[in-house]
Design a protein around this motif. Structure first.
Motif, mmCIF file in Angstrom:
data_model
loop_
_atom_site.group_PDB
_atom_site.id
_atom_site.type_symbol
_atom_site.label_atom_id
_atom_site.label_comp_id
_atom_site.label_asym_id
_atom_site.label_seq_id
_atom_site.Cartn_x
_atom_site.Cartn_y
_atom_site.Cartn_z
ATOM 1 N N LEU A 110 -51.104 30.977 94.012
ATOM 2 C CA LEU A 110 -50.434 30.351 95.141
ATOM 3 C C LEU A 110 -51.339 30.242 96.348
ATOM 4 C CD1 LEU A 110 -49.714 32.820 97.312
ATOM 5 C CD2 LEU A 110 -48.432 33.530 95.309
ATOM 6 N N ASP A 111 -52.412 30.977 96.353
ATOM 7 C CA ASP A 111 -53.178 31.139 97.568
ATOM 8 C C ASP A 111 -53.640 29.839 98.214
ATOM 9 O OD1 ASP A 111 -54.527 34.127 96.257
ATOM 10 O OD2 ASP A 111 -52.938 33.854 97.739
ATOM 11 N N ARG A 112 -54.198 28.982 97.407
ATOM 12 C CA ARG A 112 -54.787 27.784 98.001
ATOM 13 C C ARG A 112 -54.152 26.562 97.369
ATOM 14 N NH1 ARG A 112 -59.282 29.683 100.364
ATOM 15 N NH2 ARG A 112 -60.447 27.772 100.397
ATOM 16 N N ARG A 113 -53.617 25.698 98.234
ATOM 17 C CA ARG A 113 -52.990 24.502 97.693
ATOM 18 C C ARG A 113 -53.229 23.323 98.612
ATOM 19 N NH1 ARG A 113 -47.123 24.831 95.666
ATOM 20 N NH2 ARG A 113 -46.643 26.717 96.847
ATOM 21 N N SER A 133 -47.200 31.497 107.948
ATOM 22 C CA SER A 133 -47.825 32.488 107.073
ATOM 23 C C SER A 133 -47.756 33.883 107.707
ATOM 24 C CB SER A 133 -49.248 32.077 106.674
ATOM 25 O OG SER A 133 -50.091 32.134 107.766
ATOM 26 N N TYR A 158 -39.924 39.024 106.214
ATOM 27 C CA TYR A 158 -39.870 37.950 105.232
ATOM 28 C C TYR A 158 -39.084 38.324 103.978
ATOM 29 C CZ TYR A 158 -41.424 34.376 101.976
ATOM 30 O OH TYR A 158 -41.457 33.364 101.067
ATOM 31 N N ARG A 176 -44.818 34.005 98.773
ATOM 32 C CA ARG A 176 -45.477 34.043 100.080
ATOM 33 C C ARG A 176 -45.850 32.622 100.467
ATOM 34 N NH1 ARG A 176 -43.783 38.294 101.614
ATOM 35 N NH2 ARG A 176 -44.783 40.297 101.418
ATOM 36 N N TRP A 177 -46.009 32.426 101.777
ATOM 37 C CA TRP A 177 -46.382 31.097 102.256
ATOM 38 C C TRP A 177 -47.804 30.798 101.789
ATOM 39 C CZ3 TRP A 177 -43.803 27.141 103.824
ATOM 40 C CH2 TRP A 177 -44.443 26.100 104.521
ATOM 41 N N PRO A 178 -47.999 29.647 101.160
ATOM 42 C CA PRO A 178 -49.327 29.373 100.609
ATOM 43 C C PRO A 178 -50.340 29.013 101.692
ATOM 44 C CG PRO A 178 -47.765 27.654 100.002
ATOM 45 C CD PRO A 178 -47.047 28.567 100.925
ATOM 46 N N GLU A 179 -51.581 29.013 101.280
ATOM 47 C CA GLU A 179 -52.628 28.583 102.202
ATOM 48 C C GLU A 179 -52.917 27.116 101.901
ATOM 49 O OE1 GLU A 179 -56.084 31.063 101.947
ATOM 50 O OE2 GLU A 179 -57.263 29.563 103.026
ATOM 51 N N TRP A 180 -52.692 26.275 102.889
ATOM 52 C CA TRP A 180 -52.865 24.840 102.670
ATOM 53 C C TRP A 180 -54.286 24.468 103.041
ATOM 54 C CZ3 TRP A 180 -48.908 22.956 100.062
ATOM 55 C CH2 TRP A 180 -47.677 23.632 100.167
ATOM 56 N N VAL A 181 -55.026 23.947 102.037
ATOM 57 C CA VAL A 181 -56.443 23.722 102.295
ATOM 58 C C VAL A 181 -56.815 22.259 102.414
ATOM 59 C CG1 VAL A 181 -57.329 25.857 101.371
ATOM 60 C CG2 VAL A 181 -56.780 23.991 99.818
ATOM 61 N N VAL A 183 -51.766 20.027 100.590
ATOM 62 C CA VAL A 183 -50.517 19.546 101.174
ATOM 63 C C VAL A 183 -49.944 18.417 100.330
ATOM 64 C CG1 VAL A 183 -49.493 18.515 103.228
ATOM 65 C CG2 VAL A 183 -51.260 20.242 103.472
ATOM 66 N N SER A 228 -44.409 35.095 106.759
ATOM 67 C CA SER A 228 -44.312 35.440 105.337
ATOM 68 C C SER A 228 -45.091 36.709 105.021
ATOM 69 C CB SER A 228 -44.759 34.265 104.471
ATOM 70 O OG SER A 228 -46.122 34.374 104.164
#
Lengths: 719, 745
Positions: A58-61, A136, A144, B50-55, A63, A139
């Motif tokens: 989930l870490d990097r996504r 974030s 949260y 958890r809130w993701p990290e938008w890259v 938009v 969260s």
């Protein structure tokens, strides 16, 4: 994975010393294990990777991966905000429930990309960096929850920080489409730049039903007190520029104005002030001749001279924060960061977090109309206070302005405090900077009271086996008029107390409690048998105190019920040679402790000693069989900030011939140990709480040329 | 063989490691699956824990470049100027949307905060409570009889009870108010109200248009409350005392602080109509043991008509308990809303040191603008009645102790008399008018309270005598001596010369001021003793007794040593007293002590200068105290007392003792002294001394009684102790002693 890693690192050291055959075996085995691990790992991840990606990567996504939601033209629009909303009318408190942690649960909607029917997004910027930081931070916090059904507060992922980037109608429709919207109940929106030209409303124009608004530019007419939260306008410079804290004190300029968008009318006023007061004022404006771009944000000019912004703010005592088209200004954040005291001129503006923050301590608020009087008003503020305000301003920034996280957490805490008011942060917790929190003393017995004489006091006698002297002490104390009860703490486990018939006959109840262990701390245990607030702690060999002295001691305690009021006075001294504290039992001109071999104190301190003694002091005292009295002095002085009171000249307690240092105290090693105690306790408390005084309390007519028989306390021993 | 064994061992080890690892994975997977299943997440992959990290793409800042321009001057100038905008606002935000900025004329207050009360209406007697309110204003330092210099106006028409069914209801208020010549739509008017609306809805309706007037109202609803404009006041009964007021019930801090009952309530239950819900539900949490919530249906005319199944049982229980007994023995007192939001229970609980548990949603708490109620009460939610027992049980002992003491402080500071309630209301308005010179929250919420902490003195808390310890500071090590000189200088033998020398030798003395209260012009500097300490002569504008406590600009230190010209002191004595004062910076610390007593024969207070075993005053002929008390003396006390002191040229020292004890609730402190001050002087019958006057004593007696009547209570308290140097008169070598001169005769 971790286990194999360890193996790998150990391998090379082992291998060279082994036979080749063995080596081959080990290498093969190692490879097999490694392969096995890799294979299982692959097996675990590979086939499921598509469905469990949310769990594992989930870490990097991007938009763009967020689901696209199309809003139809006829999609419902929420009602306009209800100005009469309050927590008890528009907020569903049942969702928050009663929980022992007194913490609300906050849910964040997953990111979606809302577009209208033709595919145009509802917002020109989409998710902003700041809003992303905010979400974030939430969260990552204790607030949260990812369980929508347990949530008490809902935060949409629709970014409405800046109204200018929004299409109002479509944004409202998007809000209404949120699965738990339910008329906006328990929903929290964050907005920093409300309104738009030409009127610049002071609250977000997006219709939002009952949703709570954390807004950055409320006026008193749009702010729903106790419902909305007024938040700062975040300054992106906070993250960009590192301004080290400056020591409070006078600065090069007295007043500085750094805003570039000041209305002409106000600029004229400011210039007039500058003409009158000269160098004390610095009026900065935009740099006209610089090339546009990022740097222009970081530069200010005055008559061709270029200054670095926000660094220049640190050069002034006061910094002007005037309203612009909007009431909330990001400049406020820069000014606070620089430790410059903001002079806020924005009529009807609800200051950020004003529900909990005491802005009077960090800023000066002046009505816009009074701008011409600004200089005189500021000059009337004492220097010391300006320094306090500078420190406070900087601290407000650090704690509540410095990042989106700080802003978000403060907002949630404020809402949390409303829902669990009985567990809310106090004024002091919100407003006292760490340095004040550390040094300030808030005595738990703060109310000035002179307790009535009638309940009397309970004498607690600690004894081991000195029966004869114990009985003498009991007989003496029993003559004191205000004695209510005698409590003998029998600290000898090997021997039973004497039979009841052998004890001296006294008029008050006499109770013996047997302890399980021979510990010094037993004398400070809050026994249920102690029914009075006043306790007289007394050793079983203190036979010299007269009834008048004791009764007078009780009277003194009544006037100082929050202090230790005792007879043997002692002092702590700083030993310059050794560079540490030293215990002093000589008869000196000063007192900083009274020993609990004979002292009155409030029963409350028994609780403190037994249950709230910091660090390992209590065990240490019991293990060393020493210094319980010093520990008590530390405890009381630390929590009340007050010195003990030595009563009457009495210095000999055990026999008339005794020297100053008698009994236990004679021992030289004992003295060394007591000095050690002081050093030990000072390090546990992190400070030296003891206060030195040069007075003792005597009866008003003590040694006065006055008939003895007319004195209330004639029998006061001389030494 | 050995090698084989080793191989086997290692292989087994490796295998078990592998197994363990696999198991670990399995368990981990099981867990995550389990969790996913539990929260229904497995089907919806887009719900991340958890809130993701938008890259991608990089996120933009919310404050675009355009934003700077938008706020820019160009655009702004197309709009109204600030001045015009302010005018527009004043026209829009009126009546129900009034704020100080738009509905209050600050210009009227530029000459000070003066309050005008309209002359009484002919042939009309206001209610008892309203008479008390008006009397409190008229006795205050803000009162003026000249409407032209007034900043605030108060009606003489009684508006306290606006319940049409009430006997106190005043008719025709609307018309009468409109006819007032200075009404100006209510601008700068303050209207008091205790009861509004009537059966059955009890709305906030007053029955007349208050226009732009401020409303000081009990039971205010947040909905109608205009923040920072209206003032919520407590509901008080007609028996509430005009002045002074009863003390709080707490006279010692019990530990453990829990009392016999946890939570109590005793009051009416409304069977129908507004406000009935909460009280009707109380029986759910009543347990007859430590939670005693008693209601009665027996009130009003036709209660039996509406009576429900529980009424009889409730009524029976109700009579079993005594209300006062409950109040005194309970840790918490429930304060549920009545017909209106506020109820008498609130002040009763506060006085009884019974921590109020408020159940009155939407109630704007009394003086909420300045009082931090979370420090003295538990603010509950009517919807969560059932949680009240567990909430109250969860309050720790330390918190109870603190809350309880705070109830007593607040009661005594702001609520115990009508005068205090009115003055608090006025001071809140006063604070709004000069925002940069107003009380901070700490001043309102800590001892001695906002009425005794005057912000005009300074906005810096560390300059007051009350906040040193909360600020983590201690009083500075320096003092100013002020010597009041009444007699002209004739010879070098005069006591004042000795005195100046003795005081100047103190290392803490940074300044000596002679207050020249003598008719003759002061002698030039060279006639005075030559000392290195800064020395100056100040001449009071009016050479009066009160002048000695005037906050002279020249006084720069926190500590003041006040001296009479004939005081006899040694440097040792001065030093010792000053060191003691540093431990008690809020009290008077000095040498000559006096006492008061109740003369039951004459039914009045008596004054004595005899040597007694206790004292309650320390005379300011030789005493240390904080500079702030000069300010308080001059600006807090009413002109009537100050001019009385001036006319008699007497009693100023008694008055300052009254004042300081009223503020601190503590007696002064006497320190030891070589000679008995003044007594010797009196015997010698020194001509110049006013102490020789036979009327002098009688005057002091009557002063005491006048002061007591203004304060409304006797603030003086007795002390039985005197503070001496630690080795005072001990049989040890004099060389060991620091303060030797005190013992030498």
């Amino acid at each position: 994975m971790c286990a194999s890693g360890k193996y790998g690192s150990r391998g090379p050291a082992l291998i060279p010393r082994m036979k080749t055959k063995h080596r081959i075996y080990y290498i093969t085995l190692f490879s097999v294990v490694l392969l096995g691990l890799i294979a299982t790992g692959m097996f675990q991840f590979w086939p499921h990777s598509i469905e469990s990606s949310a769990e594992w990567s989930l870490d990097r996504r991007s938009v763009h991966d967020a689901p696209l939601v199309r809003i139809s033209v006829n999609s419902p629009i929420p009602g306009r905000g209800d100005l009469s909303c309050r927590m008890h009318t528009c907020f569903d408190v049942y969702r928050c429930g009663y929980n022992p942690k007194n913490k609300i649960k906050v849910y964040i909607y997953p990111l979606q990309r809302f577009v209208d029917e033709v595919g145009v997004p509802i917002s020109s910027t989409g998710l902003s960096r700041e809003y992303n930081d905010l979400l974030s931070a939430i969260s990552d916090s204790d607030f949260y929850t990812d369980d929508v059904s347990r949530a008490c507060l809902f935060v949409p992922s629709i970014d409405v920080l800046n109204q200018n980037s929004l299409r109002i109608r479509e944004t409202a429709q998007a809000l209404a489409m949120l699965p738990r919207w339910d008329k906006g109940m328990n929903h929290l929106l964050f907005n920093m730049l409300p309104g738009g030209p030409p009127d610049y409303n002071t609250a977000l124009d997006v219709p939002r039903d009952r949703a709570l608004l954390a807004g950055g530019g409320f006026s008193t007419w749009t702010y729903r007190q106790g419902y909305d939260v007024s938040i700062p306008v975040y300054s992106p410079l906070s993250a960009e520029v590192d301004l080290p804290e400056r020591q409070p004190g006078p600065r090069r300029y007295f007043i500085l104005s750094s805003q570039t968008a000041i209305h002409r009318e106000y600029r004229v006023e400011l210039e007039r002030l500058k003409d009158e007061n000269g160098e004390a004022l610095l009026l900065l404006d935009k740099c006209s001749n610089l090339s546009q771009g990022l740097t222009s944000v970081r530069k200010r000019c005055y008559k061709g001279q270029v200054y670095d912004y926000p660094q220049i703010l640190q050069e002034s005592s006061f910094c002007v924060v005037l309203r612009g088209a909007r009431l909330g200004q990001a400049t406020l954040s820069d000014v606070l960061q620089a430790g410059c005291v903001p002079v806020i001129m924005a009529d009807s503006y609800i200051l950020p977090f004003s529900e909990v923050l005491d802005w009077k301590r960090a800023s000066v608020v002046i009505p816009e109309e009074k701008l011409p009087e600004m200089y005189t008003i500021l000059k009337s503020i004492p220097h010391r206070q300006v320094e306090e305000m500078q420190r406070q301003a900087r601290w407000f920034w650090e704690a509540y302005f410095s990042s989106m996280k700080a802003i978000g957490m403060t907002t949630l805490q404020i809402i949390n405090d409303r829902i669990y008011p009985y567990a809310a942060h106090t004024y002091e917790e919100w407003n006292n900077p760490p340095v004040v929190k550390w040094s300030s003393v808030n005595s738990p017995l703060f109310l000035p009271l002179i307790p009535p004489r009638s309940p009397g006091f309970t004498a607690v006698v600690l004894t081991y086996d000195r029966i004869e002297s114990l009985f003498r002490v009991i007989t003496e104390i029993s003559k004191v008029p205000s004695l209510a009860k005698l409590l003998v703490v029998w600290n000898n486990q090997n021997k039973s107390p004497p039979e009841e018939s052998l004890w001296p006959k006294v008029a008050v109840p006499l109770k013996v409690v047997r302890t399980k262990e021979n510990k010094l701390s037993n004398r400070f245990f809050p026994f249920d048998e102690i029914e009075t607030e006043a306790v007289l702690a007394i050793d079983d060999d203190i036979i010299m105190l007269t009834s008048d002295e004791l009764q007078f001691g009780y009277e003194v305690w009544r006037e100082f019920p929050d202090r230790l009021v005792g007879y043997p006075g002692r002092l702590h001294l700083w030993d310059h040679e050794m560079g540490k504290w030293k215990y002093e039992s000589e008869w000196t001109n000063e007192v900083s402790m009274v020993l609990t071999g004979a002292a009155f104190y409030h029963k409350y301190f028994n609780y403190l000693y037994t249950y709230k003694m910091p660090g390992d002091i209590k065990n240490w005292v019991d293990a060393h069989m020493n210094c319980e009295d010093i520990a008590m002095n530390f405890l009381v002085a630390n929590i009340t900030g007050k010195a003990p009171i030595k009563v009457t000249p009495r210095k000999k307690f055990k026999c008339p011939e005794c020297t100053a240092i008698d009994g236990l105290s004679l021992d030289q090693t004992h003295m060394v140990e007591r000095s050690e105690c002081i050093n030990k306790f000072a390090s546990v408390f992190g400070t030296m709480p003891l206060k030195v005084v040069e007075h003792r309390a005597d009866p008003v007519l003590y040694k006065d040329d006055f008939p003895e028989k007319l004195k209330s306390f004639p029998n006061i021993g001389s030494l | 063989m050995q090698a084989k064994k080793r191989y086997l061992l290692v292989s087994v080890g490796a295998c078990s490691l592998l197994l363990a690892y696999l198991c670990g994975l399995q368990i981990g997977e099981f867990h995550s699956q389990n969790r996913a299943a539990l929260y229904g997440l497995s089907q919806v992959p887009s719900f991340p824990p958890r809130w993701p990290e938008w890259v991608d793409p990089p996120l933009q800042t919310y404050l675009g470049e355009a934003e700077q321009e938008e706020d820019g001057p160009l655009l702004l100038h197309q709009h109204t100027s600030p001045r015009e905008r302010r005018e527009i606002q004043k026209n829009i935000y009126k009546s129900r949307r009034c704020r100080m900025d738009t509905c209050f004329d600050f210009q009227r207050c530029e000459r000070g905060f003066k309050i005008y009360v309209y002359p009484p209406q002919k042939g009309e007697v206001p209610s008892e409570s309203y008479q008390k309110i008006l009397a409190a204003i008229e006795e205050s330092r803000f009162y003026t009889t000249d409407p032209n210099e007034a900043c605030l106006f108060v009606l003489s028409i009684d508006t306290l009870d606006r319940d049409q069914l009430s006997a106190q209801y005043v008719h025709n208020v609307r018309a009468r108010i409109q006819s007032l010549p200075l009404w100006y739509e209510g601008r700068n008017h303050l209207i008091f109200n205790l009861y509004s609306g009537t059966w059955p809805d009890y709305t906030e309706e007053l029955g007349f248009d208050i226009g732009q007037a401020m409303l000081a109202k009990a039971s205010t609803d947040m909905d109608n409350f205009r923040p920072h404009f209206d003032i919520s006041i407590p509901l008080f009964s007609k028996d509430h005392p005009q002045k002074g007021g009863d003390k709080g019930f707490l006279n010692l801090n019990n530990v453990p602080p829990l009392r016999k009952y946890l939570l109590v309530f005793k009051g009416k239950r409304y069977l129908t109509g507004i406000g009935s819900e909460t009280r009707n539900a109380l029986y759910h949490i009543h347990n007859g043991d430590d939670i005693i919530l008693l209601t009665t249906c027996k009130h009003g005319k036709d209660w039996e008509k509406h009576k429900d199944a529980r009424c009889d049982r409730d009524n029976e229980e109700y009579t079993k308990f005594d209300y006062q007994e409950l109040l005194h023995n309970s840790s918490f007192c429930l304060v549920p809303r009545g017909r209106r939001l506020g109820s008498f229970r609130f002040l009763e609980a506060l006085q009884a040191a019974c921590i109020p548990v408020l159940l009155s949603n939407g109630w704007e708490l009394p003086f909420s603008e300045v009082i931090d109620w979370s420090k003295a009460a538990i603010i509950g939610d009517e919807r969560l009645l059932l949680q009240v027992p567990s909430i109250t049980r969860s309050v720790g002992s330390d918190r109870i102790l603190a809350l309880r003491q705070q109830t007593q402080f607040l009661w005594d500071a702001y609520f115990s008399s009508v005068t205090k309630i009115v003055l608090t209301t006025l001071e809140i308005v006063h604070d709004r008018i000069r925002t940069h010179m107003s009380r901070s929250r700490q001043m309102w919420n800590s001892l001695p309270g906002g009425l005794y902490a005057l912000p005009e003195f300074s906005s810096d808390l560390s300059l007051f005598p009350f906040y040193y310890s909360t600020l983590g500071k201690s009083p500075p090590q320096e003092f100013t001596a002020i010597i009041q000189a009444l007699t002209p200088l004739q010879s070098q033998q005069q006591p004042i010369f000795k005195l100046i020398h003795a005081v100047a030798k103190s290392k803490f003395c940074v300044q000596i001021l002679v207050l020249w209260n003598c008719e003759k012009p002061p002698p030039p500097r060279n006639k005075w003793p030559s000392i290195t300490t800064p020395f100056s002569i100040i001449e009071g504008k009016r050479k009066t007794m009160s002048g000695r406590f005037y906050p002279h600009q020249a006084i720069k230190t926190d500590a003041v040593l006040s001296l009479d010209e004939d005081s006899v002191l040694s440097t040792n004595e001065v030093d010792f007293a000053f060191i003691v004062w540093q431990s008690f910076p809020d009290r008077i610390v000095g040498y000559p002590a006096r006492s008061h007593y109740w003369d039951s024969g004459k039914g009045r207070w008596g004054y004595t200068s005899k040597w007694t075993n206790e004292y309650s005053m320390v005379l300011t002929g030789a005493a240390f105290y904080h500079r702030y008390y000069h300010h308080l003396y001059t600006h807090y006390l009413p002109m009537s007392l100050l001019s009385m002191v001036d006319q008699l040229a007497n009693c100023e020292d008694i008055l300052i003792n009254f004042l300081i004890s009223a503020v601190t609730k503590l007696p002064p402190i006497k320190v030891t002294q070589k000679k008995q001050y003044k007594e010797t002087m009196m015997q010698q019958g020194s001509k110049a001394s006013r102490w020789a006057d036979p009327d002098h004593f009688a005057q002091r007696q009557s002063c005491m009684n006048s002061f007591t009547s203004w304060f409304g209570f006797m603030p003086l308290l007795h002390s039985q102790l005197r503070l001496d140097p630690v080795l005072f008169k001990d049989q040890v070598s004099i060389l060991r002693k620091k303060y030797r001169d005190i013992e030498r005769l």
